[in-house]
Design a protein around this motif. Sequence first.
Motif, short mmCIF file in Angstrom:
data_model
loop_
_atom_site.label_atom_id
_atom_site.label_comp_id
_atom_site.label_asym_id
_atom_site.label_seq_id
_atom_site.Cartn_x
_atom_site.Cartn_y
_atom_site.Cartn_z
N GLU A 365 0.85 -1.33 -0.08
CA GLU A 365 -0.25 0.02 -0.11
C GLU A 365 0.84 1.25 -0.01
O GLU A 365 0.38 2.19 -0.85
CB GLU A 365 -0.96 0.01 1.21
CG GLU A 365 -1.88 1.19 1.39
CD GLU A 365 -2.93 1.33 0.26
OE1 GLU A 365 -3.24 2.42 -0.04
OE2 GLU A 365 -3.12 0.51 -0.36
N THR A 369 0.70 4.18 -2.95
CA THR A 369 0.50 5.54 -2.55
C THR A 369 1.50 6.30 -3.04
O THR A 369 1.49 7.53 -3.45
CB THR A 369 0.40 5.65 -0.99
OG1 THR A 369 -0.71 4.77 -0.24
CG2 THR A 369 -0.05 6.99 -0.56
N ASN A 431 -7.32 0.50 -4.57
CA ASN A 431 -6.90 1.65 -4.90
C ASN A 431 -7.40 2.58 -6.22
O ASN A 431 -7.58 3.65 -6.33
CB ASN A 431 -5.36 1.84 -4.89
CG ASN A 431 -4.99 2.01 -3.41
OD1 ASN A 431 -4.66 2.97 -2.65
ND2 ASN A 431 -4.69 0.73 -2.82
#
Length: 800
Positions: A365, A369, A431
């Motif tokens: 993650e 990001t 996402n």
Amino acid sequence: MSRLPAIVSSEGYVPGVNEPEQMICQYLHMTSSMGCSWLGCNVSAFSLPLLMLQLSIIFIVSHTTFFLLKPLRQSILSCQLIGCIVFIWFVRLDNHLLNELFPESGKLVLDTVANFGFMLHVFVIGVQIDTNILKSVQRHIVLIGFMSFILPYAVCVLCIVPLPNLIELDEFSFRTLPFVAALTSMTTFAAVTTTLSDLNLLNSDLGRLSCSTALVTDSCSYITTLALTTIGVALERSEWRPLNNILYIVCFLLSICFLLRPFVLWMAKRIPEGQQIKESQFVVVLIAVLLCGFLSECLGQNASFGGFTMGMCVPDGPPFGSALVNRVDWMATSILVPAKFAICAFKVNLRSLGGDHVLASAITEVVITIAYLVKFTSNFLLAMYFNVSSQDAFHFAMIMCTKGIIDVSAFSLIRSNEVVTEQGYSLLILNMLLVTGSTRFLLWHFYDPSTRYQSYKRTCILDNEPEDFLRMVVCIHNEDNVPSIINLLQASNPSRNQRIEVITMDLLQLEGRASAILIPSSEVKKIPSAQNRVFQVGNAFNYFMQRNYNSVVVEHFVAMAPYDSMHEDIFTIAINKCANIIIVPFHKRWGIDGSIDATFPGIRSVNLKIMEKTPCSIGILLDRGQIGGPTSVLTRRTEVFHITLLFLGGEDDREALAYSWRMAQHPYVSLLVVLLRPAYADHTPDMYEKKLDSEMVDRFRMECKGRDIFIQQEVAEDSIQTAHLLRAMEEGCDLFIVGREHPPSVSRLTCGLLEWSQCPELGRIGDLLATSTFHFSVLVVQKQPLVRIDYVDEHIAFVK
């Protein structure tokens, strides 16, 4: 019928090349049920009924989700994926239901059908891409597009390299992080154009920048990914044979460019003008798509790669490209593509994000990001560096972070090949839905391209100086609009002292293309399907310019865009050319007998948006034959062309009077001005507006002495008397001019007309005149309202 087996299929694991693989055994005859449900068997155990049931369920779930999420402006593709993920999550709660609806033996057939539909969908995307975009891409767009992929990928790789020394992470999860970074960093052209099209931003400045940049980024990401993947496989196997695939792929692409594309273009040129594609041509193209997909699989690529490259060979737009899109897209996108999302949704496992995989999920993650943040920041800063406004740069960076169906397919493919972990795949999907969904909602809610017109200094006919050109933007939707608009221009009295600059806009609906076009007519070769029409329209206006030598200047533009955003192109030209008025045709066409022959809702939507946000005055021309027919002002030499103006007051009527005064100076035009006043007013008149009206009328009286101009004063008590008065004016009138809006002090004369209103964009008087009971042509004029403080400097000027 023979007795059915008790066991229809079995599954288990067998030794594989690298690890145990799942094997499914099923009877060969278990395809069609042949009505065995009457004997008590399970119909879903057969391949064909199960496939139809699965497609039906997926279709219903997808469109239900789209209906529920429509207020959030989510795309149909995102809703299909969200709906499938939620539905499959609920189905997994009951293993018996899961095995009944989606057994392992049925997933293979569903996956095959889904991939076939996805190949057709990608083929349609390729057809809609204008390859000329790459030829006209500027250097700064190439730089932004290249850095949009390379920079976030490079930053993520630099962050991944020291990870083994800092955190204990299993080797497989660590090896998948570069692929996760690459997939997050790429931007596909199809995702960007879909977002822009859904939000009606295709032909905005932001849309054109995003389309060009996304095409460059898409090309760079594919080339880079292909090279890195091939080199990685070669290094892992310690042999360079896989590098030969790159050479074969290059040969495949060259064969398509120099052999297949010329053949397809030759077929397209054989279609006579105004006719549709033949069935034989459609079948040939469809077979070529299948062969390209087969060759793509032989080269180690996905079949969709072959379908996409074949689509690039087909000329976009009508008649060839749009016909293929219309025939293929509805089946592929509506029925088969949702099955692709269902397969992708099966691979999403939210439970894999917890438990012993929490650390790996957290690291993945963080990488995702970082990739999104660096991608957004790099696009924003580079756009600002190349003089893009901060607001547009911010929205541009958001758009470049969106993803679509091709990205989802890439995620699914690398998951099937065990390139990424289960938690990595799940995080990529989640996402993507979060970033793309929020981007679409924020753009719809906060970005309005019309704001740049609000700060523009608006112009009108009333403010035009006598020595200046009267700049008119005229819109052409079809060839029938040309005679009426040319004759209106002739009635505008072009002369050496009253010169006119005409900017023609040939407006075409976007069909079979993914990107909008706004070009001068000299570059019409970019739109092969529109060449003949554009040349005919251009020749007509050029002949008009030659007839009025030294008094008329004509420029030609061609715009291809969706009706929902076509007004953006019109505004762009109007601002760049400092237009005083925009002339648009009415959306209804009258027949010879006076009845309505055709109605064009798309043209009406364009007119409504223009009247709402126009940066200058606008006139809607309703032609019943007097303007463009055989009795037009162009063909009259002894008979006078009669124009009637109804003046009730207000800025729209003042603008209409200024335009009528210009027409009245034509030697073959007679003008009748009817000053209509209420017997008594319900509202106290605005004294400032009343003063402007009085000054304008007084100035008009002084200027019209000695000319073929008549002023008639009338009084009416209500809307019924107004309608009778308009009926009395019909005899001998060729063109009726009226303002759209009128002050509240005369509302008694028009309020009753609102009950029968069908076209409120024409105003109350104009809407009444547009009914079939009247037989003269009508021009409804609206002046763009100015801020009250600007009225102080307003002056009344008549062009002589």
